[in-house]
Design a protein around this motif. Sequence first.
Motif, PDB file in Angstrom:
ATOM      1  N   LYS A   1     -65.862  16.709  -9.531  1.00 26.41           N
ATOM      2  CA  LYS A   1     -67.166  16.060  -9.379  1.00 26.41           C
ATOM      3  C   LYS A   1     -67.476  15.128 -10.542  1.00 26.41           C
ATOM      4  O   LYS A   1     -68.227  14.159 -10.369  1.00 26.41           O
ATOM      5  N   ILE A   2     -66.950  15.401 -11.721  1.00 28.24           N
ATOM      6  CA  ILE A   2     -67.230  14.549 -12.885  1.00 28.24           C
ATOM      7  C   ILE A   2     -66.010  13.693 -13.242  1.00 28.24           C
ATOM      8  O   ILE A   2     -65.846  13.295 -14.397  1.00 28.24           O
ATOM      9  N   GLN A   3     -65.178  13.404 -12.241  1.00 28.65           N
ATOM     10  CA  GLN A   3     -63.960  12.658 -12.532  1.00 28.65           C
ATOM     11  C   GLN A   3     -64.253  11.279 -13.113  1.00 28.65           C
ATOM     12  O   GLN A   3     -63.495  10.776 -13.944  1.00 28.65           O
ATOM     13  N   SER A   4     -65.360  10.668 -12.703  1.00 32.27           N
ATOM     14  CA  SER A   4     -65.704   9.362 -13.259  1.00 32.27           C
ATOM     15  C   SER A   4     -65.993   9.463 -14.751  1.00 32.27           C
ATOM     16  O   SER A   4     -65.601   8.594 -15.541  1.00 32.27           O
ATOM     17  N   VAL A   5     -66.670  10.548 -15.158  1.00 35.75           N
ATOM     18  CA  VAL A   5     -66.954  10.746 -16.586  1.00 35.75           C
ATOM     19  C   VAL A   5     -65.658  10.964 -17.357  1.00 35.75           C
ATOM     20  O   VAL A   5     -65.494  10.446 -18.474  1.00 35.75           O
ATOM     21  N   ILE A   6     -64.724  11.707 -16.768  1.00 34.03           N
ATOM     22  CA  ILE A   6     -63.430  11.923 -17.415  1.00 34.03           C
ATOM     23  C   ILE A   6     -62.693  10.607 -17.608  1.00 34.03           C
ATOM     24  O   ILE A   6     -62.093  10.355 -18.663  1.00 34.03           O
ATOM     25  N   VAL A   7     -62.757   9.743 -16.588  1.00 34.02           N
ATOM     26  CA  VAL A   7     -62.130   8.424 -16.696  1.00 34.02           C
ATOM     27  C   VAL A   7     -62.781   7.623 -17.814  1.00 34.02           C
ATOM     28  O   VAL A   7     -62.094   6.957 -18.609  1.00 34.02           O
ATOM     29  N   TYR A   8     -64.122   7.660 -17.911  1.00 39.77           N
ATOM     30  CA  TYR A   8     -64.820   6.947 -18.986  1.00 39.77           C
ATOM     31  C   TYR A   8     -64.344   7.424 -20.351  1.00 39.77           C
ATOM     32  O   TYR A   8     -64.102   6.610 -21.262  1.00 39.77           O
ATOM     33  N   VAL A   9     -64.210   8.746 -20.504  1.00 42.46           N
ATOM     34  CA  VAL A   9     -63.783   9.303 -21.789  1.00 42.46           C
ATOM     35  C   VAL A   9     -62.349   8.883 -22.115  1.00 42.46           C
ATOM     36  O   VAL A   9     -62.041   8.518 -23.261  1.00 42.46           O
ATOM     37  N   LEU A  10     -61.472   8.902 -21.109  1.00 40.72           N
ATOM     38  CA  LEU A  10     -60.080   8.506 -21.343  1.00 40.72           C
ATOM     39  C   LEU A  10     -59.981   7.036 -21.721  1.00 40.72           C
ATOM     40  O   LEU A  10     -59.241   6.668 -22.651  1.00 40.72           O
ATOM     41  N   VAL A  11     -60.709   6.176 -21.000  1.00 34.43           N
ATOM     42  CA  VAL A  11     -60.693   4.744 -21.322  1.00 34.43           C
ATOM     43  C   VAL A  11     -61.267   4.513 -22.713  1.00 34.43           C
ATOM     44  O   VAL A  11     -60.735   3.716 -23.503  1.00 34.43           O
TER      45      VAL A  11
END
Length: 362
Positions: A29-39
């Motif tokens: 559900k928070i995959q977008s936040v994980i992507v933001y953190v990785l980027v």
Amino acid sequence: MDSKTISQGILRAVGVLVAIVVLLYFLYKIQSVIVYVLVAGVISLIGRPIVFFLRNRLKFNNTIAVIVTMVLFVGIFIGLIGLFIPLIAEQGRNLALLDIEQLQENIQNLYNQIVLYFEFSHIDVEQSIKDSGLLSKLDFAYIPEFLNNLVSGLGSFSIGLFSVLFISFFFLKDSHLFENGFLTFVPSDKETKTQRSFKSIKDLLSRYFVGLIFQILILFVIYTVVLLIFGIDNAVVIAFLCALLNLVPYVGPLISGFLMLLLTMSSNLGESFSDVILPKTIYVMIGFIFAQLVDNFFSQPFIFSKSVKSHPLEIFLVIIIAGILFGIVGMIVAVPAYTALKVVLKEFLSEYNVVQKLTKNL
């Protein structure tokens, strides 16, 4: 073992499974936040050498050095967007006046010229294409729909951009922020090795990502020069897109080659195929192959040997395996993940011979 112990073990196992399922669902559900953190993590690794230079050589305050670095990144991003504004504006005007029938007619004319040219070589191109059913599968009515979807995604992109910049700022300002949070879950006797691992990983990945920037820059310059020499429209934008696609190992160059071929031919619609389109396309593709040779025999070996300290063949096998297991995303993250794994193995399992041989250059 009595029934009470067995039932407690079953309940404990069920509880662990439920906890894992809930955790995976939460991460989904928070995959977008994980992507933001990785980027943001990648941006902070790229900006890390700049912050060190400003802080150590020019004696900037840490916060000021981070602000200057972020302003530099934003300026570069705005400059890249500026390259696309003329193309987007032109496509916006074309979208308002888009005539699907005229577009199909122009491509049909190009197709007829190609068939006519190859008929002199006794190659039945038309029959081959008809047998494949390629033309019947093309629906140009999807072009306006695609552009509209692209515009609708700008809102989400702006939110993501702000989030990435915000997170990147604090990653650069406090380089140990993520590390300190992770260390709270590490036993005290493992903290020293974990800290050394984090430092080695950050140093290696910083050099790797900076090396990728130079790799893209070299390809961008070569592509731009080739396209400008032969008068291809929107040469800078096409060169940037094709260079950026090179970030996807092995698959990216194939896609960028097809994209450059297609855009080169489409930029000369209405011209003679045998006299203009074909010769110009051949020369552009020769330039593309030259750029790929420079990248494969100079840029990539230099980056892999100097940044992540791995042999190019070793990296090739890792990327291929990651691609088979996880697809395109696996190919992109293969090198950083493999580098981090090697550092962890060296710190925690260095007594094994296979680990010593694998990490001897780190």
